[in-house]
Write a protein that holds these residues in place. Structure first.
Motif, PDB file in Angstrom:
ATOM      1  N   SER A 164       0.829  -1.207   0.000  1.00 15.96           N
ATOM      2  CA  SER A 164       0.000   0.000   0.000  1.00 15.96           C
ATOM      3  C   SER A 164       0.863   1.256   0.000  1.00 15.96           C
ATOM      4  CB  SER A 164      -0.933   0.006   1.213  1.00 15.96           C
ATOM      5  OG  SER A 164      -1.855  -1.045   1.122  1.00 15.96           O
ATOM      6  N   THR A 165       1.926   1.230   0.780  1.00 20.28           N
ATOM      7  CA  THR A 165       2.846   2.368   0.818  1.00 20.28           C
ATOM      8  C   THR A 165       3.482   2.584  -0.553  1.00 20.28           C
ATOM      9  OG1 THR A 165       3.309   2.029   3.165  1.00 20.28           O
ATOM     10  CG2 THR A 165       4.930   3.301   1.907  1.00 20.28           C
ATOM     11  N   ALA A 166       3.924   1.510  -1.171  1.00 22.06           N
ATOM     12  CA  ALA A 166       4.545   1.622  -2.493  1.00 22.06           C
ATOM     13  C   ALA A 166       3.538   2.131  -3.523  1.00 22.06           C
ATOM     14  CB  ALA A 166       5.102   0.267  -2.926  1.00 22.06           C
ATOM     15  N   ILE A 167       2.322   1.619  -3.480  1.00 25.32           N
ATOM     16  CA  ILE A 167       1.289   2.051  -4.428  1.00 25.32           C
ATOM     17  C   ILE A 167       0.984   3.536  -4.240  1.00 25.32           C
ATOM     18  CG2 ILE A 167      -1.155   1.777  -5.052  1.00 25.32           C
ATOM     19  CD1 ILE A 167      -0.703  -1.275  -4.323  1.00 25.32           C
ATOM     20  N   ASP A 168       0.894   3.974  -3.000  1.00 27.95           N
ATOM     21  CA  ASP A 168       0.669   5.403  -2.738  1.00 27.95           C
ATOM     22  C   ASP A 168       1.790   6.249  -3.331  1.00 27.95           C
ATOM     23  OD1 ASP A 168      -1.672   4.842  -1.373  1.00 27.95           O
ATOM     24  OD2 ASP A 168      -0.760   5.020   0.628  1.00 27.95           O
ATOM     25  N   ARG A 169       3.015   5.771  -3.231  1.00 30.44           N
ATOM     26  CA  ARG A 169       4.148   6.510  -3.807  1.00 30.44           C
ATOM     27  C   ARG A 169       4.073   6.534  -5.330  1.00 30.44           C
ATOM     28  NH1 ARG A 169       8.895   4.434   0.275  1.00 30.44           N
ATOM     29  NH2 ARG A 169       8.202   5.705   2.028  1.00 30.44           N
ATOM     30  N   PHE A 170       3.706   5.407  -5.926  1.00 32.41           N
ATOM     31  CA  PHE A 170       3.529   5.389  -7.380  1.00 32.41           C
ATOM     32  C   PHE A 170       2.484   6.423  -7.788  1.00 32.41           C
ATOM     33  CE2 PHE A 170       5.077   0.844  -7.391  1.00 32.41           C
ATOM     34  CZ  PHE A 170       6.143   1.037  -8.260  1.00 32.41           C
ATOM     35  N   ARG A 171       1.366   6.421  -7.102  1.00 30.09           N
ATOM     36  CA  ARG A 171       0.244   7.294  -7.470  1.00 30.09           C
ATOM     37  C   ARG A 171       0.536   8.766  -7.218  1.00 30.09           C
ATOM     38  NH1 ARG A 171      -4.653   3.333  -5.421  1.00 30.09           N
ATOM     39  NH2 ARG A 171      -4.518   1.945  -7.217  1.00 30.09           N
ATOM     40  N   SER A 172       1.440   9.060  -6.293  1.00 26.28           N
ATOM     41  CA  SER A 172       1.760  10.458  -6.011  1.00 26.28           C
ATOM     42  C   SER A 172       2.819  11.017  -6.965  1.00 26.28           C
ATOM     43  CB  SER A 172       2.224  10.614  -4.561  1.00 26.28           C
ATOM     44  OG  SER A 172       3.474   9.989  -4.363  1.00 26.28           O
ATOM     45  N   ALA A 173       3.424  10.166  -7.764  1.00 26.66           N
ATOM     46  CA  ALA A 173       4.434  10.627  -8.727  1.00 26.66           C
ATOM     47  C   ALA A 173       3.766  11.390  -9.859  1.00 26.66           C
ATOM     48  CB  ALA A 173       5.200   9.430  -9.288  1.00 26.66           C
ATOM     49  N   ALA A 174       4.519  12.281 -10.441  1.00 26.99           N
ATOM     50  CA  ALA A 174       4.025  13.005 -11.617  1.00 26.99           C
ATOM     51  C   ALA A 174       3.685  11.993 -12.705  1.00 26.99           C
ATOM     52  CB  ALA A 174       5.093  13.975 -12.102  1.00 26.99           C
ATOM     53  N   PRO A 175       2.615  12.222 -13.456  1.00 27.51           N
ATOM     54  CA  PRO A 175       2.182  11.248 -14.466  1.00 27.51           C
ATOM     55  C   PRO A 175       3.295  10.797 -15.407  1.00 27.51           C
ATOM     56  CG  PRO A 175       0.542  12.970 -14.244  1.00 27.51           C
ATOM     57  CD  PRO A 175       1.723  13.370 -13.400  1.00 27.51           C
ATOM     58  N   GLU A 176       4.158  11.697 -15.807  1.00 25.98           N
ATOM     59  CA  GLU A 176       5.226  11.324 -16.740  1.00 25.98           C
ATOM     60  C   GLU A 176       6.323  10.484 -16.085  1.00 25.98           C
ATOM     61  OE1 GLU A 176       6.237  15.423 -15.130  1.00 25.98           O
ATOM     62  OE2 GLU A 176       4.424  14.464 -15.908  1.00 25.98           O
ATOM     63  N   LEU A 177       6.340  10.442 -14.760  1.00 25.92           N
ATOM     64  CA  LEU A 177       7.328   9.653 -14.030  1.00 25.92           C
ATOM     65  C   LEU A 177       6.760   8.362 -13.447  1.00 25.92           C
ATOM     66  CD1 LEU A 177       9.103  12.531 -12.074  1.00 25.92           C
ATOM     67  CD2 LEU A 177       9.832  11.441 -14.214  1.00 25.92           C
TER      68      LEU A 177
END
Length: 123
Positions: free
Chosen positions: A13-26
């Motif tokens: 869940s922590t990793a997914i939250d980090r993925f989702r908080s990244a800028a779309p192009e990243l």
């Protein structure tokens, strides 16, 4: 993961939250999908089949055929095998297996669909 599925879900869940908080192009959607599969395995290990089925359905609906690569297909197959191995009669298990089967079927037909679209466009 097998030793502590709750902790696996927490880390995922922590990793997914980090993925989702990244800028779309990243944002790395392929890696995010793989982590979500790990999270789903944790839900299955805890017996949360409805949550697992919902999450897998979301992955399947959001993953275009051309992005259904072999490692992801293998993770989805592992999810179905894990679900079948726990309790075939539990709510959500049939959905998990059905979604996994459709996911694979769509991936197996992917190149054929692309070829058919190319040949139709060339006429």
């Amino acid at each position: 993961m097998n030793d502590d599925p709750a902790r696996s879900i927490e880390f995922s869940s922590t990793a997914i939250d980090r993925f989702r908080s990244a800028a779309p192009e990243l944002r790395n959607l392929g890696s995010e999908r793989m982590v979500r599969c790990q999270q789903i395995k944790g839900y299955i290990a805890l017996g949360d089949f409805d949550v697992a089925a919902s999450e897998l359905t979301e992955i399947a609906s959001a993953t275009p055929v051309e992005h259904r690569v072999r490692p992801l297909i293998q993770r989805v197959d592992e999810i179905a095998q894990l679900a079948r191995g726990t309790s075939e009669h539990a709510r959500g298990v049939a959905t998990l297996c059905e979604v996994a089967s459709e996911f694979r079927r769509g991936a197996d037909l992917g190149p054929l669909r692309a070829l058919a679209a190319d040949s139709n466009g060339a006429d």
